[in-house]
Design an enzyme around this catalytic site. Sequence first.
Site, short mmCIF file in Angstrom:
data_model
loop_
_atom_site.label_atom_id
_atom_site.label_comp_id
_atom_site.label_asym_id
_atom_site.label_seq_id
_atom_site.Cartn_x
_atom_site.Cartn_y
_atom_site.Cartn_z
N HIS A 175 1.05 -1.32 0.22
CA HIS A 175 -0.08 0.52 -0.03
C HIS A 175 0.98 1.69 -0.16
CE1 HIS A 175 1.09 -0.75 4.37
NE2 HIS A 175 0.11 0.78 4.78
N HIS A 235 5.10 -4.71 11.00
CA HIS A 235 5.26 -3.69 12.27
C HIS A 235 5.43 -5.25 12.87
CE1 HIS A 235 4.72 0.58 10.95
NE2 HIS A 235 3.69 -0.32 9.95
N HIS A 252 -7.19 -0.79 6.05
CA HIS A 252 -6.72 -0.11 5.79
C HIS A 252 -5.68 1.23 5.14
CE1 HIS A 252 -2.89 1.56 8.46
NE2 HIS A 252 -1.76 1.37 7.20
N ASP A 273 -0.39 -4.14 6.65
CA ASP A 273 -0.89 -3.57 7.88
C ASP A 273 -2.71 -4.24 7.53
OD1 ASP A 273 1.59 -2.07 7.91
OD2 ASP A 273 0.83 -0.52 7.49
N HIS A 327 1.09 3.86 1.72
CA HIS A 327 1.55 4.49 2.77
C HIS A 327 3.96 5.44 3.04
CE1 HIS A 327 -2.15 4.19 5.33
NE2 HIS A 327 -1.94 5.15 4.65
N ASP A 387 5.83 4.63 4.93
CA ASP A 387 6.61 4.07 5.36
C ASP A 387 6.77 2.24 4.93
OD1 ASP A 387 3.99 3.67 6.45
OD2 ASP A 387 4.70 2.04 7.81
N HIS A 388 6.15 2.40 4.47
CA HIS A 388 6.20 1.69 2.97
C HIS A 388 7.33 1.74 1.73
CE1 HIS A 388 3.43 -0.90 5.51
NE2 HIS A 388 3.78 0.03 6.13
#
Length: 256
Positions: free
Chosen positions: A55, A168, A113, A130, A57, A59-60
């Site tokens: 996805h 995570h 998410h 996530d 975001h 941090d990905h």
Amino acid sequence: MLHVHPVPAFQDNYIWLIQAKNSQKILIVDPGDAIPVIAAINQHNLQPVAILITHHHSDHIGGISALLEQFNVPVYGPAAENIPMLSHPVNARNELHIDPDFPCFQVLDTPGHTAGHICYLVANKLFCGDTLFAGGCGRLLGGTATDLFDSLQRLANLPADTEIYCAHEYTEANLRFAKAVEKNNPDLDKRIKQTRQQRADNQATVPSLLAEELATNPFLRSHTPNVKRAAEHYAGHPLDNAEAVFTTLRQWKDQF
């Protein structure tokens, strides 16, 4: 057989490197940061052949650009999300034959998410970003509770020995919430004790097995009487079905 290397990043992210059998080739899953990935590649003399994104975001995806500066590889990711440098948009209609050294990957549409989140399934290993966490699930950051409930039901129907590679290290916090929901679940008590020991020893608590999630993760247990009663107590009124229980659990966890 595939070997999966965890690459810790930021405070609690895991970037996954999937290595082919008898090969130095790897696939990089959700590289939010290129620096630790490049360090692992150099340390183990690995050869990236593709990047897989679940996805959008940061941090990905934050490390994609720096990785592409060093490695000319395709980038696979959700067709329903706007991700820079994505070369191969995919969804559940696609099976991925990425490289001859790797088995075929199945793409699963798992919105919730985010609106276009996807997961990758290969050789009994689920790379779920996530959507599903050890002991929990993702927040609603673009998708709906109905989306996420349906996605988790889809994942719950996978074989019980499926390995869950989430993105995570949230397990301890997730299990504290699970204990608030199910005060008398011996499987959960056992898992909490094991998780505390793992973290005290600085060990990762993922991957987990789907069987373990089905026994202890409240977001996969909204159909059970104990979880339903706890959610109704929190809501202050009866809940008609498992989706309503799930939605209440997600709201409860957001405030926990």
